[in-house]
Scaffold this active site. Sequence first.
Site, short mmCIF file in Angstrom:
data_model
loop_
_atom_site.label_atom_id
_atom_site.label_comp_id
_atom_site.label_asym_id
_atom_site.label_seq_id
_atom_site.Cartn_x
_atom_site.Cartn_y
_atom_site.Cartn_z
N ARG A 51 0.83 -1.21 0.00
CA ARG A 51 0.00 0.00 0.00
C ARG A 51 0.86 1.25 0.00
NH1 ARG A 51 -5.30 -1.43 0.50
NH2 ARG A 51 -5.48 -3.65 0.87
N HIS A 74 3.71 -24.42 6.95
CA HIS A 74 5.17 -24.50 6.77
C HIS A 74 5.76 -25.78 7.36
CE1 HIS A 74 5.49 -22.78 10.86
NE2 HIS A 74 6.73 -23.19 10.87
N LYS A 110 9.11 -28.80 6.02
CA LYS A 110 10.30 -29.17 6.79
C LYS A 110 10.81 -30.52 6.29
CE LYS A 110 8.83 -26.82 11.06
NZ LYS A 110 9.81 -25.81 11.41
N GLU A 113 7.62 -25.16 22.72
CA GLU A 113 8.39 -23.95 22.39
C GLU A 113 8.90 -23.30 23.66
OE1 GLU A 113 7.01 -21.71 18.74
OE2 GLU A 113 5.12 -22.18 19.72
N ASP A 141 -3.52 -21.91 16.87
CA ASP A 141 -2.22 -21.51 16.35
C ASP A 141 -1.37 -22.71 15.91
OD1 ASP A 141 -0.24 -19.51 15.80
OD2 ASP A 141 0.83 -20.07 17.63
N HIS A 195 -0.52 -27.37 12.19
CA HIS A 195 0.74 -28.14 12.17
C HIS A 195 0.57 -29.54 12.78
CE1 HIS A 195 2.13 -24.26 11.13
NE2 HIS A 195 2.36 -23.79 12.34
N LYS A 221 3.63 -22.75 24.92
CA LYS A 221 4.62 -21.67 24.88
C LYS A 221 5.35 -21.65 26.21
CE LYS A 221 3.37 -19.49 20.98
NZ LYS A 221 4.26 -19.50 19.81
C1 BG6 Z 1 3.62 -20.61 13.71
C2 BG6 Z 1 2.92 -20.10 14.96
O1 BG6 Z 1 2.68 -21.14 12.81
O2 BG6 Z 1 4.53 -21.62 14.07
C3 BG6 Z 1 3.93 -19.61 15.98
O3 BG6 Z 1 2.05 -19.04 14.62
C4 BG6 Z 1 4.96 -20.69 16.26
O4 BG6 Z 1 3.28 -19.23 17.19
C5 BG6 Z 1 5.54 -21.21 14.96
O5 BG6 Z 1 5.98 -20.12 17.08
C6 BG6 Z 1 6.43 -22.40 15.20
O6 BG6 Z 1 7.10 -22.71 14.01
P1 BG6 Z 1 8.49 -23.46 14.03
O7 BG6 Z 1 8.81 -23.70 12.60
O8 BG6 Z 1 9.45 -22.57 14.74
O9 BG6 Z 1 8.24 -24.71 14.81
#
Ligand code: BG6
Length: 532
Positions: free
Chosen positions: A73, A210, A214, A248, A267, A272, A372
């Site tokens: 933008r 994502h 991996k 994490e 999340d 995932h 977390k």
């Molecule tokens: C993301 C989440 O999709 O994945 C984050 O929104 C998280 O909160 C992250 O920290 C973890 O990804 P990775 O690749 O570090 O395990």
Amino acid sequence: MATKNGEILRTVDAAVTEEPPAGPVHLPAPPPAALVIFGATGDLTKRKLVPALYALAVDDLLPEHFTVIGAGRSQLSDDQFRAAMRDAVTRFARLRLDEKVWSRFAEGLHYASFSDRDGGLDGVKLALETADRERGTAGNRIYYFAVPPSGFAPLAERLQREGMSREEEGGGFRRMVVEKPFGRNFATARELNAALHSAFEEPQIFRIDHYLGKETVQNILVFRFANGIFEPIWNRRYIDHIQITVAETLGVEGRGSYYEETGALRDIIQNHVMQLAAIIGMEPPSNFEAETVRDEKVKLLRAIRPIHPDDALLHTIRGQYAAGSVDGTPVPGYRDEPGVDPESLRETFVAMKLDIDNWRWAGTPFYLRTGKHLPSRATEIAIQFRRVPHSPFAGHRAMPGGMPPPDGIAPNQLLLRIQPDEGITLRFGAKVPGQSMRIESVNMDFFYGSSFQRASPDAYERLLLDCLLGDATLFARVDEVEEAWRVCTAILDGWRAHPPDRIDCPNYEAGTWGPAAADDFMRRDGREWRRP
Ligand code: BG6
């Protein structure tokens, strides 16, 4: 570059192995294309997308004259955009900036501003036409939706209205890439999918998770289906249960307001972890085509026993972190994070149990866990095998402290370490040297680092390349997303009806393995969480 059956092939080094070299690996070269990144001045572009594209350029995996059109933008010149992206590559790429590669890559970087006004996409259209004319991008376009989720449906609809989404007979391809959140629950995910489908056909849509990019996640498929010895025991007869953990050490890292809206279930679990469960539990696909693999994954997701909202608390544990210390550093509690309601009941930890209603898994639960500010960062899948049915060693030359009772022999465990410390460990019983028959668990290990001695590409490199190649195997299909939401929405509904007791929230100290209730939850089933 070589050609085979008319197809252009590129040669890259084969993996370093102890075996005789397998010869070069041939990858198909992607066709020429322009990638439009909507949201080009945002974090995702800077931290992930452009560094990944640059890494592909270093490996010579991009099509010739590949063009990136950053669309944002703000008003920027091409040179300003290039300077910002150079800075991003310097800071975030996994490979050091090489001037020669950079200057070739930067020639293909352009910027076009866009807005919601009438004609607001004209700049992007013009940049695309110029790319076709001057760089030979052949009308092939990929639109990356790196915009906030509220912008997904309106952007798709605009591309449709402007005639930019449909693939014309004999024209180039049109693809779109989008990342979670795909809705907030089953109903909103459906609405979003319907909005995307009004502009793009499902095969044009590439939904990124994502985790699927991996290396270690892709290797689960190889481990299961390229080896003869694991699949015969990969079922309820030999496996007692499976634990999938995404732990994490990070907290919400300045994303308090996002997390308030989201929480750990949306999340991490809905996307995932559900993807990991599908890959671990699916039936062998007959080939590695996108639809075949995704058909098998969705069948597993469909077999997950529905959890009624009234039973949500029986199948799940929620947690929220209080102040504590992670890696020796004091950290504030979730409620003291910027952007978080001081009375928030939002979960930063989830433990849950899934039952799979099919012949392979009936009676073998999948336990899922994420949180977390846990003591260590570890994503791993533990396959816990059943105990031996009978131990012939019981009572054999028993010595005080030497002989474990037959049911004391630890069962075998296979550990797939997704990250960090990527690898696979098999735990089995071995005789401790000495005169008695003492048995202890030992590890047989595979480490990526020492076996392959090369860095793995970042997940985004693989996924962007696959999108250019039109290979959707590692992307989530509409039905996978909706099935995962089916399971998670019932839990969210149950949680909403039964909010956590205020006295019991927060319920774990940062830097510990989550609430005590998560341990009790496992103990009730006669099991224990693995401590990564
Ligand atoms: C993301 C989440 O999709 O994945 C984050 O929104 C998280 O909160 C992250 O920290 C973890 O990804 P990775 O690749 O570090 O395990």
